[in-house]
Design a protein around this motif. Structure first.
Motif, PDB file in Angstrom:
ATOM      1  N   SER A   1     -47.414 128.685  15.247  1.00 37.69           N
ATOM      2  CA  SER A   1     -48.699 129.242  15.671  1.00 37.69           C
ATOM      3  C   SER A   1     -48.736 130.770  15.525  1.00 37.69           C
ATOM      4  O   SER A   1     -47.741 131.465  15.803  1.00 37.69           O
ATOM      5  CB  SER A   1     -48.974 128.831  17.123  1.00 37.69           C
ATOM      6  OG  SER A   1     -48.762 129.911  17.991  1.00 37.69           O
ATOM      7  N   ASP A   2     -49.899 131.271  15.084  1.00 42.85           N
ATOM      8  CA  ASP A   2     -50.073 132.726  14.952  1.00 42.85           C
ATOM      9  C   ASP A   2     -49.948 133.382  16.315  1.00 42.85           C
ATOM     10  O   ASP A   2     -49.456 134.507  16.437  1.00 42.85           O
ATOM     11  CB  ASP A   2     -51.467 133.048  14.386  1.00 42.85           C
ATOM     12  CG  ASP A   2     -51.557 132.686  12.921  1.00 42.85           C
ATOM     13  OD1 ASP A   2     -50.486 132.557  12.272  1.00 42.85           O
ATOM     14  OD2 ASP A   2     -52.685 132.508  12.413  1.00 42.85           O
ATOM     15  N   GLU A   3     -50.404 132.662  17.337  1.00 41.33           N
ATOM     16  CA  GLU A   3     -50.323 133.226  18.686  1.00 41.33           C
ATOM     17  C   GLU A   3     -48.860 133.514  19.059  1.00 41.33           C
ATOM     18  O   GLU A   3     -48.536 134.585  19.575  1.00 41.33           O
ATOM     19  CB  GLU A   3     -50.936 132.233  19.694  1.00 41.33           C
ATOM     20  CG  GLU A   3     -50.995 132.771  21.102  1.00 41.33           C
ATOM     21  CD  GLU A   3     -51.263 131.672  22.139  1.00 41.33           C
ATOM     22  OE1 GLU A   3     -51.743 130.579  21.764  1.00 41.33           O
ATOM     23  OE2 GLU A   3     -50.968 131.926  23.319  1.00 41.33           O
ATOM     24  N   LEU A   4     -47.989 132.546  18.746  1.00 37.60           N
ATOM     25  CA  LEU A   4     -46.569 132.706  19.084  1.00 37.60           C
ATOM     26  C   LEU A   4     -45.964 133.874  18.298  1.00 37.60           C
ATOM     27  O   LEU A   4     -45.213 134.695  18.847  1.00 37.60           O
ATOM     28  CB  LEU A   4     -45.831 131.385  18.813  1.00 37.60           C
ATOM     29  CG  LEU A   4     -44.363 131.301  19.196  1.00 37.60           C
ATOM     30  CD1 LEU A   4     -44.118 131.707  20.640  1.00 37.60           C
ATOM     31  CD2 LEU A   4     -43.839 129.877  18.969  1.00 37.60           C
TER      32      LEU A   4
ATOM     33  N   GLY B   1     -47.586 136.396  17.190  1.00 34.83           N
ATOM     34  CA  GLY B   1     -48.173 137.593  17.796  1.00 34.83           C
ATOM     35  C   GLY B   1     -47.422 138.005  19.064  1.00 34.83           C
ATOM     36  O   GLY B   1     -47.189 139.187  19.308  1.00 34.83           O
ATOM     37  N   LEU B   2     -47.035 137.009  19.839  1.00 36.83           N
ATOM     38  CA  LEU B   2     -46.313 137.309  21.082  1.00 36.83           C
ATOM     39  C   LEU B   2     -44.941 137.920  20.793  1.00 36.83           C
ATOM     40  O   LEU B   2     -44.525 138.874  21.453  1.00 36.83           O
ATOM     41  CB  LEU B   2     -46.157 136.037  21.926  1.00 36.83           C
ATOM     42  CG  LEU B   2     -47.436 135.510  22.595  1.00 36.83           C
ATOM     43  CD1 LEU B   2     -47.203 134.131  23.205  1.00 36.83           C
ATOM     44  CD2 LEU B   2     -47.918 136.481  23.666  1.00 36.83           C
TER      45      LEU B   2
ATOM     46  N   LYS C   1     -45.547 141.372  19.814  1.00 35.07           N
ATOM     47  CA  LYS C   1     -45.940 142.172  20.976  1.00 35.07           C
ATOM     48  C   LYS C   1     -44.693 142.643  21.736  1.00 35.07           C
ATOM     49  O   LYS C   1     -44.564 143.818  22.052  1.00 35.07           O
ATOM     50  CB  LYS C   1     -46.848 141.337  21.893  1.00 35.07           C
ATOM     51  CG  LYS C   1     -47.279 142.074  23.153  1.00 35.07           C
ATOM     52  CD  LYS C   1     -48.262 141.256  23.990  1.00 35.07           C
ATOM     53  CE  LYS C   1     -47.583 140.510  25.113  1.00 35.07           C
ATOM     54  NZ  LYS C   1     -48.508 139.792  25.987  1.00 35.07           N
TER      55      LYS C   1
ATOM     56  N   ALA D   1     -41.574 135.893  24.385  1.00 31.27           N
ATOM     57  CA  ALA D   1     -42.720 135.222  23.766  1.00 31.27           C
ATOM     58  C   ALA D   1     -42.789 133.765  24.214  1.00 31.27           C
ATOM     59  O   ALA D   1     -43.862 133.264  24.585  1.00 31.27           O
ATOM     60  CB  ALA D   1     -42.605 135.316  22.248  1.00 31.27           C
TER      61      ALA D   1
ATOM     62  N   GLU E   1     -44.115 133.161  27.718  1.00 34.74           N
ATOM     63  CA  GLU E   1     -45.579 133.251  27.840  1.00 34.74           C
ATOM     64  C   GLU E   1     -46.249 132.033  27.182  1.00 34.74           C
ATOM     65  O   GLU E   1     -47.151 131.427  27.743  1.00 34.74           O
ATOM     66  CB  GLU E   1     -46.047 134.555  27.179  1.00 34.74           C
ATOM     67  CG  GLU E   1     -47.479 134.897  27.509  1.00 34.74           C
ATOM     68  CD  GLU E   1     -47.845 136.329  27.138  1.00 34.74           C
ATOM     69  OE1 GLU E   1     -46.956 137.222  27.147  1.00 34.74           O
ATOM     70  OE2 GLU E   1     -49.026 136.546  26.825  1.00 34.74           O
ATOM     71  N   TYR E   2     -45.759 131.663  26.025  1.00 38.56           N
ATOM     72  CA  TYR E   2     -46.366 130.575  25.248  1.00 38.56           C
ATOM     73  C   TYR E   2     -46.230 129.221  25.960  1.00 38.56           C
ATOM     74  O   TYR E   2     -47.131 128.387  25.916  1.00 38.56           O
ATOM     75  CB  TYR E   2     -45.688 130.532  23.878  1.00 38.56           C
ATOM     76  CG  TYR E   2     -46.399 129.695  22.852  1.00 38.56           C
ATOM     77  CD1 TYR E   2     -47.659 130.059  22.376  1.00 38.56           C
ATOM     78  CD2 TYR E   2     -45.811 128.543  22.333  1.00 38.56           C
ATOM     79  CE1 TYR E   2     -48.308 129.299  21.413  1.00 38.56           C
ATOM     80  CE2 TYR E   2     -46.449 127.783  21.368  1.00 38.56           C
ATOM     81  CZ  TYR E   2     -47.703 128.165  20.910  1.00 38.56           C
ATOM     82  OH  TYR E   2     -48.339 127.406  19.964  1.00 38.56           O
TER      83      TYR E   2
ATOM     84  N   ASN F   1     -48.877 127.505  28.563  1.00 38.23           N
ATOM     85  CA  ASN F   1     -49.924 126.577  28.161  1.00 38.23           C
ATOM     86  C   ASN F   1     -49.279 125.241  27.770  1.00 38.23           C
ATOM     87  O   ASN F   1     -48.724 125.085  26.681  1.00 38.23           O
ATOM     88  CB  ASN F   1     -50.701 127.180  26.981  1.00 38.23           C
ATOM     89  CG  ASN F   1     -51.796 126.235  26.503  1.00 38.23           C
ATOM     90  OD1 ASN F   1     -51.954 125.125  27.016  1.00 38.23           O
ATOM     91  ND2 ASN F   1     -52.533 126.683  25.505  1.00 38.23           N
TER      92      ASN F   1
ATOM     93  N   ASN G   1     -49.386 123.308  24.440  1.00 38.93           N
ATOM     94  CA  ASN G   1     -48.551 123.714  23.305  1.00 38.93           C
ATOM     95  C   ASN G   1     -47.387 122.760  23.051  1.00 38.93           C
ATOM     96  O   ASN G   1     -46.869 122.710  21.949  1.00 38.93           O
ATOM     97  CB  ASN G   1     -48.033 125.149  23.485  1.00 38.93           C
ATOM     98  CG  ASN G   1     -49.149 126.168  23.271  1.00 38.93           C
ATOM     99  OD1 ASN G   1     -50.102 125.887  22.544  1.00 38.93           O
ATOM    100  ND2 ASN G   1     -49.041 127.327  23.896  1.00 38.93           N
TER     101      ASN G   1
END
Ligand code: GLN
Length: 384
Positions: A44-47, A49-50, A53, A275, A278-279, A282, A285
Protein backbone atom coordinates in the motif's frame (compact mmCIF):
# COMPACT_ATOMS: atom_id res chain seq x y z
CA UNK A 1 40.06 -18.61 -3.28
CA UNK A 2 40.12 -21.39 -0.73
CA UNK A 3 40.48 -21.53 3.03
CA UNK A 4 43.74 -23.44 3.53
CA UNK A 5 42.49 -26.10 5.93
CA UNK A 6 39.61 -28.47 5.39
CA UNK A 7 36.28 -27.21 6.69
CA UNK A 8 33.98 -29.88 8.02
CA UNK A 9 30.51 -28.62 7.13
CA UNK A 10 28.01 -28.32 9.96
CA UNK A 11 25.27 -28.86 7.36
CA UNK A 12 26.79 -31.40 4.97
CA UNK A 13 23.52 -32.26 3.28
CA UNK A 14 22.23 -28.75 2.80
CA UNK A 15 22.71 -26.84 -0.43
CA UNK A 16 21.12 -23.53 -1.46
CA UNK A 17 17.45 -23.17 -0.61
CA UNK A 18 15.07 -24.18 -3.42
CA UNK A 19 13.46 -20.70 -3.37
CA UNK A 20 16.74 -19.06 -4.36
CA UNK A 21 17.48 -21.75 -6.95
CA UNK A 22 14.10 -21.55 -8.68
CA UNK A 23 13.89 -17.75 -8.57
CA UNK A 24 17.33 -17.54 -10.21
CA UNK A 25 16.35 -20.12 -12.83
CA UNK A 26 13.21 -18.06 -13.52
CA UNK A 27 15.25 -14.88 -13.96
CA UNK A 28 17.90 -16.56 -16.11
CA UNK A 29 15.22 -17.99 -18.39
CA UNK A 30 12.95 -14.96 -18.36
CA UNK A 31 10.19 -17.19 -17.01
CA UNK A 32 7.05 -16.22 -15.08
CA UNK A 33 8.10 -16.74 -11.49
CA UNK A 34 5.44 -18.57 -9.49
CA UNK A 35 8.12 -20.37 -7.48
CA UNK A 36 9.35 -18.36 -4.46
CA UNK A 37 6.38 -16.93 -2.57
CA UNK A 38 6.14 -13.17 -2.98
CA UNK A 39 3.63 -10.77 -4.51
CA UNK A 40 4.38 -9.18 -7.90
CA UNK A 41 2.15 -6.21 -7.00
CA UNK A 42 2.97 -3.27 -4.81
CA UNK A 43 2.22 -2.87 -1.12
CA UNK A 44 0.00 0.00 0.00
CA UNK A 45 1.11 3.56 -0.81
CA UNK A 46 -0.09 4.55 2.63
CA UNK A 47 2.35 2.12 4.26
CA UNK A 48 5.22 3.33 2.07
CA UNK A 49 4.25 6.90 2.98
CA UNK A 50 4.38 6.04 6.67
CA UNK A 51 7.86 4.51 6.40
CA UNK A 52 8.98 7.67 4.58
CA UNK A 53 7.37 9.86 7.18
CA UNK A 54 9.20 8.17 10.03
CA UNK A 55 12.52 8.14 8.18
CA UNK A 56 12.22 11.86 7.47
CA UNK A 57 11.24 12.47 11.08
CA UNK A 58 14.59 11.01 12.06
CA UNK A 59 13.57 7.61 13.43
CA UNK A 60 16.67 6.01 11.97
CA UNK A 61 18.65 4.68 14.92
CA UNK A 62 18.40 1.40 16.83
CA UNK A 63 14.98 0.36 18.00
CA UNK A 64 14.67 -1.20 21.47
CA UNK A 65 15.99 -4.78 21.39
CA UNK A 66 12.55 -6.41 21.69
CA UNK A 67 10.89 -3.99 19.27
CA UNK A 68 9.21 -0.62 19.46
CA UNK A 69 6.77 -0.54 22.38
CA UNK A 70 4.06 1.06 20.23
CA UNK A 71 4.26 -1.81 17.76
CA UNK A 72 4.32 -4.47 20.47
CA UNK A 73 1.19 -2.89 21.95
CA UNK A 74 -0.77 -3.11 18.71
CA UNK A 75 0.44 -6.68 18.22
CA UNK A 76 -0.95 -7.46 21.69
CA UNK A 77 -4.28 -5.82 20.77
CA UNK A 78 -4.44 -7.70 17.48
CA UNK A 79 -3.68 -11.04 19.12
CA UNK A 80 -6.26 -10.47 21.82
CA UNK A 81 -8.87 -9.22 19.35
CA UNK A 82 -8.45 -12.20 17.05
CA UNK A 83 -7.69 -15.06 19.40
CA UNK A 84 -8.78 -13.82 22.86
CA UNK A 85 -5.25 -14.34 24.17
CA UNK A 86 -3.48 -11.77 26.30
CA UNK A 87 0.25 -11.24 25.76
CA UNK A 88 2.17 -8.65 27.74
CA UNK A 89 3.97 -6.37 25.24
CA UNK A 90 6.66 -5.72 27.83
CA UNK A 91 7.72 -9.33 28.29
CA UNK A 92 5.93 -11.59 25.80
CA UNK A 93 6.23 -10.03 22.34
CA UNK A 94 9.36 -9.54 20.22
CA UNK A 95 9.60 -7.97 16.78
CA UNK A 96 11.89 -9.94 14.46
CA UNK A 97 13.56 -9.70 11.08
CA UNK A 98 10.90 -11.89 9.48
CA UNK A 99 9.45 -15.31 10.23
CA UNK A 100 12.59 -17.30 9.44
CA UNK A 101 14.65 -15.42 12.02
CA UNK A 102 11.94 -15.89 14.62
CA UNK A 103 11.78 -19.64 13.92
CA UNK A 104 15.57 -19.99 14.09
CA UNK A 105 15.67 -18.00 17.32
CA UNK A 106 12.94 -20.04 19.00
CA UNK A 107 14.57 -23.33 18.04
CA UNK A 108 18.01 -22.12 19.15
CA UNK A 109 16.66 -20.87 22.46
CA UNK A 110 15.27 -24.29 23.35
CA UNK A 111 16.89 -27.18 21.51
CA UNK A 112 20.05 -28.82 22.87
CA UNK A 113 22.30 -31.65 21.75
CA UNK A 114 20.30 -34.86 21.46
CA UNK A 115 16.85 -33.29 21.82
CA UNK A 116 14.22 -34.61 19.44
CA UNK A 117 12.05 -32.25 17.44
CA UNK A 118 9.01 -33.48 15.53
CA UNK A 119 8.24 -31.88 12.19
CA UNK A 120 5.64 -32.75 9.59
CA UNK A 121 6.51 -33.34 5.95
CA UNK A 122 6.25 -31.81 3.46
CA UNK A 123 7.96 -29.30 5.76
CA UNK A 124 9.05 -25.74 5.12
CA UNK A 125 12.77 -25.88 4.54
CA UNK A 126 14.12 -23.75 7.41
CA UNK A 127 13.08 -26.01 10.30
CA UNK A 128 15.44 -28.96 9.91
CA UNK A 129 18.71 -26.99 9.45
CA UNK A 130 17.95 -24.93 12.56
CA UNK A 131 17.32 -28.10 14.57
CA UNK A 132 20.50 -29.70 13.27
CA UNK A 133 22.70 -26.64 13.91
CA UNK A 134 21.61 -26.83 17.52
CA UNK A 135 22.52 -30.51 17.81
CA UNK A 136 18.91 -31.62 17.80
CA UNK A 137 17.52 -34.67 16.04
CA UNK A 138 14.70 -34.18 13.56
CA UNK A 139 11.87 -36.68 13.78
CA UNK A 140 9.99 -36.67 10.50
CA UNK A 141 6.31 -37.54 10.28
CA UNK A 142 4.30 -37.28 7.12
CA UNK A 143 1.08 -35.39 6.57
CA UNK A 144 -1.64 -37.59 5.11
CA UNK A 145 -2.34 -36.80 1.45
CA UNK A 146 -4.55 -35.62 -0.18
CA UNK A 147 -5.76 -33.40 2.69
CA UNK A 148 -2.26 -33.14 4.24
CA UNK A 149 -3.57 -33.58 7.76
CA UNK A 150 -1.66 -34.76 10.83
CA UNK A 151 -1.92 -38.39 11.89
CA UNK A 152 -2.06 -37.92 15.68
CA UNK A 153 -1.69 -41.65 16.33
CA UNK A 154 1.74 -41.45 14.70
CA UNK A 155 2.62 -38.42 16.80
CA UNK A 156 1.67 -40.31 19.93
CA UNK A 157 3.94 -43.18 18.91
CA UNK A 158 7.05 -41.05 18.46
CA UNK A 159 6.74 -38.84 21.53
CA UNK A 160 9.19 -39.91 24.25
CA UNK A 161 11.28 -38.35 27.04
CA UNK A 162 13.72 -36.87 24.51
CA UNK A 163 10.96 -35.02 22.60
CA UNK A 164 11.68 -31.35 23.24
CA UNK A 165 9.67 -29.62 20.55
CA UNK A 166 6.92 -30.02 17.98
CA UNK A 167 6.82 -27.60 15.05
CA UNK A 168 3.45 -27.02 13.44
CA UNK A 169 2.51 -24.76 10.56
CA UNK A 170 -1.00 -23.57 9.76
CA UNK A 171 -2.02 -22.43 7.13
CA UNK A 172 0.55 -24.79 5.74
CA UNK A 173 3.33 -24.05 3.31
CA UNK A 174 3.74 -25.78 0.85
CA UNK A 175 0.39 -27.63 0.75
CA UNK A 176 -2.16 -24.90 1.57
CA UNK A 177 -3.85 -27.14 4.16
CA UNK A 178 -5.05 -25.84 7.54
CA UNK A 179 -5.26 -27.31 11.02
CA UNK A 180 -8.65 -27.61 12.72
CA UNK A 181 -9.80 -27.04 16.30
CA UNK A 182 -9.88 -30.81 16.67
CA UNK A 183 -6.19 -30.99 15.63
CA UNK A 184 -5.41 -28.45 18.33
CA UNK A 185 -7.37 -30.43 20.92
CA UNK A 186 -5.34 -33.53 20.03
CA UNK A 187 -2.07 -31.63 20.26
CA UNK A 188 -3.14 -30.32 23.64
CA UNK A 189 -3.94 -33.79 24.89
CA UNK A 190 -0.66 -35.27 23.68
CA UNK A 191 1.52 -32.54 25.17
CA UNK A 192 -0.30 -32.35 28.49
CA UNK A 193 2.02 -33.31 31.39
CA UNK A 194 5.09 -33.09 29.16
CA UNK A 195 7.76 -30.43 28.79
CA UNK A 196 7.32 -30.23 25.04
CA UNK A 197 7.57 -26.75 23.56
CA UNK A 198 5.57 -25.91 20.45
CA UNK A 199 6.74 -23.66 17.67
CA UNK A 200 3.65 -22.63 15.76
CA UNK A 201 4.51 -21.14 12.40
CA UNK A 202 1.44 -19.02 11.62
CA UNK A 203 2.92 -16.64 9.08
CA UNK A 204 -0.11 -17.11 6.78
CA UNK A 205 -2.62 -16.56 9.62
CA UNK A 206 -4.66 -14.02 7.63
CA UNK A 207 -4.62 -15.93 4.34
CA UNK A 208 -7.39 -18.44 4.90
CA UNK A 209 -10.36 -19.16 2.64
CA UNK A 210 -13.89 -20.50 2.27
CA UNK A 211 -15.14 -19.23 5.63
CA UNK A 212 -12.59 -21.18 7.70
CA UNK A 213 -11.20 -19.49 10.80
CA UNK A 214 -7.53 -19.60 11.59
CA UNK A 215 -6.91 -21.90 14.54
CA UNK A 216 -4.01 -20.16 16.20
CA UNK A 217 -2.54 -22.01 19.16
CA UNK A 218 -3.20 -18.70 20.94
CA UNK A 219 -6.89 -19.68 21.06
CA UNK A 220 -6.05 -22.69 23.24
CA UNK A 221 -4.66 -21.53 26.62
CA UNK A 222 -3.13 -24.89 27.49
CA UNK A 223 -1.24 -24.89 24.19
CA UNK A 224 -0.42 -21.20 24.26
CA UNK A 225 1.38 -21.59 27.56
CA UNK A 226 3.98 -23.84 25.90
CA UNK A 227 4.13 -22.16 22.48
CA UNK A 228 6.11 -19.70 20.44
CA UNK A 229 3.79 -18.23 17.80
CA UNK A 230 5.46 -16.80 14.74
CA UNK A 231 3.87 -14.22 12.46
CA UNK A 232 5.01 -12.23 9.42
CA UNK A 233 4.33 -8.70 8.23
CA UNK A 234 5.83 -9.59 4.87
CA UNK A 235 3.00 -12.01 4.08
CA UNK A 236 0.30 -9.81 5.54
CA UNK A 237 1.26 -6.46 4.00
CA UNK A 238 2.87 -7.59 0.70
CA UNK A 239 6.33 -6.57 1.91
CA UNK A 240 8.40 -9.77 1.95
CA UNK A 241 11.53 -7.74 1.15
CA UNK A 242 11.26 -5.75 4.37
CA UNK A 243 11.89 -8.91 6.42
CA UNK A 244 9.66 -7.98 9.34
CA UNK A 245 7.79 -10.35 11.62
CA UNK A 246 7.22 -11.09 15.27
CA UNK A 247 6.99 -13.78 17.90
CA UNK A 248 4.65 -14.02 20.86
CA UNK A 249 5.20 -16.47 23.72
CA UNK A 250 4.72 -16.70 27.48
CA UNK A 251 7.29 -14.80 29.50
CA UNK A 252 9.53 -17.70 30.49
CA UNK A 253 9.87 -18.79 26.85
CA UNK A 254 10.22 -15.21 25.59
CA UNK A 255 13.02 -14.51 28.07
CA UNK A 256 15.06 -17.32 26.49
CA UNK A 257 14.05 -16.19 22.98
CA UNK A 258 15.35 -12.68 23.64
CA UNK A 259 18.68 -13.97 24.96
CA UNK A 260 19.30 -15.35 21.46
CA UNK A 261 17.55 -12.57 19.52
CA UNK A 262 19.75 -9.84 21.03
CA UNK A 263 22.92 -11.47 19.74
CA UNK A 264 21.51 -12.61 16.42
CA UNK A 265 20.05 -9.32 15.14
CA UNK A 266 19.93 -7.18 18.29
CA UNK A 267 16.94 -5.21 17.00
CA UNK A 268 15.14 -4.66 13.70
CA UNK A 269 14.32 -1.81 11.33
CA UNK A 270 13.17 1.24 13.28
CA UNK A 271 11.23 3.40 10.76
CA UNK A 272 9.33 0.35 9.48
CA UNK A 273 8.33 -0.55 13.04
CA UNK A 274 6.90 2.95 13.52
CA UNK A 275 5.05 2.66 10.22
CA UNK A 276 3.64 -0.78 11.03
CA UNK A 277 2.48 0.35 14.46
CA UNK A 278 0.38 3.06 12.82
CA UNK A 279 -0.79 0.96 9.87
CA UNK A 280 -1.89 -1.96 12.07
CA UNK A 281 -4.36 0.27 13.90
CA UNK A 282 -6.70 -0.08 10.94
CA UNK A 283 -7.83 -3.69 11.33
CA UNK A 284 -9.17 -3.78 7.77
CA UNK A 285 -5.55 -3.77 6.62
CA UNK A 286 -5.19 -7.37 7.75
CA UNK A 287 -8.78 -8.60 8.05
CA UNK A 288 -9.37 -8.10 4.32
CA UNK A 289 -6.47 -10.33 3.31
CA UNK A 290 -8.36 -13.65 3.22
CA UNK A 291 -10.94 -12.45 0.72
CA UNK A 292 -8.27 -10.61 -1.28
CA UNK A 293 -6.31 -13.83 -1.79
CA UNK A 294 -9.36 -16.06 -2.13
CA UNK A 295 -10.24 -14.07 -5.27
CA UNK A 296 -6.76 -14.68 -6.62
CA UNK A 297 -6.90 -18.40 -5.83
CA UNK A 298 -10.29 -18.69 -7.49
CA UNK A 299 -9.19 -16.70 -10.50
CA UNK A 300 -6.13 -18.91 -10.93
CA UNK A 301 -7.89 -22.26 -10.49
CA UNK A 302 -10.78 -21.25 -12.75
CA UNK A 303 -8.29 -20.52 -15.48
CA UNK A 304 -6.71 -23.94 -14.89
CA UNK A 305 -9.92 -25.92 -15.29
CA UNK A 306 -9.10 -26.69 -18.90
CA UNK A 307 -5.61 -27.95 -18.07
CA UNK A 308 -4.34 -31.50 -17.49
CA UNK A 309 -3.18 -30.62 -13.97
CA UNK A 310 -5.19 -32.01 -11.05
CA UNK A 311 -5.69 -30.10 -7.82
CA UNK A 312 -7.61 -29.61 -4.61
CA UNK A 313 -8.11 -25.87 -3.97
CA UNK A 314 -5.81 -24.56 -1.21
CA UNK A 315 -7.56 -23.72 2.08
CA UNK A 316 -4.98 -21.12 2.99
CA UNK A 317 -1.58 -19.51 2.11
CA UNK A 318 -0.92 -18.12 -1.34
CA UNK A 319 0.21 -21.42 -2.79
CA UNK A 320 -1.66 -23.89 -4.97
CA UNK A 321 -0.40 -27.42 -5.48
CA UNK A 322 -0.86 -28.85 -8.96
CA UNK A 323 -0.45 -32.55 -9.65
CA UNK A 324 0.96 -33.48 -13.06
CA UNK A 325 0.43 -37.28 -12.98
CA UNK A 326 -1.72 -36.95 -16.09
CA UNK A 327 1.04 -35.16 -18.00
CA UNK A 328 4.42 -36.72 -17.27
CA UNK A 329 6.29 -39.38 -15.33
CA UNK A 330 9.34 -37.16 -14.91
CA UNK A 331 10.81 -36.48 -11.47
CA UNK A 332 9.24 -33.35 -10.04
CA UNK A 333 12.59 -31.55 -9.85
CA UNK A 334 13.30 -32.33 -13.52
CA UNK A 335 9.77 -31.36 -14.52
CA UNK A 336 9.98 -28.05 -12.63
CA UNK A 337 13.27 -27.22 -14.35
CA UNK A 338 11.88 -28.17 -17.76
CA UNK A 339 8.75 -26.06 -17.22
CA UNK A 340 10.96 -23.10 -16.41
CA UNK A 341 13.37 -23.54 -19.31
CA UNK A 342 11.05 -24.77 -22.05
CA UNK A 343 7.69 -23.30 -21.12
CA UNK A 344 8.78 -20.19 -19.23
CA UNK A 345 7.02 -20.86 -15.94
CA UNK A 346 8.76 -21.50 -12.62
CA UNK A 347 7.30 -23.41 -9.66
CA UNK A 348 8.61 -25.31 -6.63
CA UNK A 349 8.89 -29.12 -6.79
CA UNK A 350 7.31 -30.63 -3.68
CA UNK A 351 9.86 -33.41 -3.13
CA UNK A 352 12.38 -30.92 -1.72
CA UNK A 353 10.17 -30.59 1.36
CA UNK A 354 10.70 -34.29 2.22
CA UNK A 355 14.01 -35.53 3.69
CA UNK A 356 13.65 -38.63 1.53
CA UNK A 357 12.71 -36.49 -1.50
CA UNK A 358 9.35 -38.23 -1.92
CA UNK A 359 8.02 -37.42 -5.36
CA UNK A 360 4.22 -37.22 -5.54
CA UNK A 361 4.35 -35.50 -8.95
CA UNK A 362 3.22 -32.21 -7.48
CA UNK A 363 4.46 -28.66 -7.94
CA UNK A 364 3.71 -25.59 -5.83
CA UNK A 365 2.62 -22.40 -7.59
CA UNK A 366 2.41 -19.00 -5.90
CA UNK A 367 -0.74 -17.08 -6.82
CA UNK A 368 0.19 -13.84 -5.03
CA UNK A 369 0.31 -12.25 -8.45
CA UNK A 370 -1.48 -9.68 -10.62
CA UNK A 371 -4.39 -11.00 -12.68
CA UNK A 372 -2.39 -10.53 -15.87
CA UNK A 373 0.45 -12.66 -14.48
CA UNK A 374 -2.01 -15.38 -13.45
CA UNK A 375 -3.60 -15.25 -16.92
CA UNK A 376 -0.26 -15.62 -18.66
CA UNK A 377 0.78 -18.43 -16.30
CA UNK A 378 -2.49 -20.32 -16.71
CA UNK A 379 -2.31 -19.83 -20.48
CA UNK A 380 1.02 -21.68 -20.47
CA UNK A 381 -0.13 -24.36 -18.00
CA UNK A 382 -3.22 -25.13 -20.08
CA UNK A 383 -1.02 -25.89 -23.10
CA UNK A 384 1.11 -28.44 -21.24
N1 GLN B 1 8.35 -18.31 2.26
C1 GLN B 1 8.71 -18.21 0.88
C2 GLN B 1 8.18 -19.39 0.11
O1 GLN B 1 7.70 -20.34 0.67
C3 GLN B 1 10.18 -18.19 0.64
C4 GLN B 1 11.02 -17.38 1.55
C5 GLN B 1 12.45 -17.57 1.22
O2 GLN B 1 12.83 -17.61 0.06
N2 GLN B 1 13.22 -17.75 2.20
O3 GLN B 1 8.26 -19.37 -1.09
Amino acid sequence: MKYPSLIKSKLPNIGTTIFTIMSKLATDNNAINLSQGFPDFSCSDELIGLVNKYMLKGNNQYAPMAGLMGLREVIAEKTEGLYSAKYNPETEITVTAGGTQAIFTAITAIVREGDEVIIFEPAYDCYQPAIELNGGKTIYLQLKAPTYSIDWEQVKKVINHRTKMIIINTPHNPTGSIMTASDMAKLEKLTKNTEIVIVSDEVYEHIIFDGFEHQSVARFPKLAERSFIISSFGKTFHTTGWKMGYCVAPENLMTEFRKVHQFLVFSVNTPIQHALAEYLKNKENYLSLGSFYQKKRDYFIDLLKGSKFEFIPANGTYFQLLNYKGISKEKDTDFAIRLTKEFGIASIPMSVFYHELIDNKALRFCFAKKEETLEKAAGILCKI
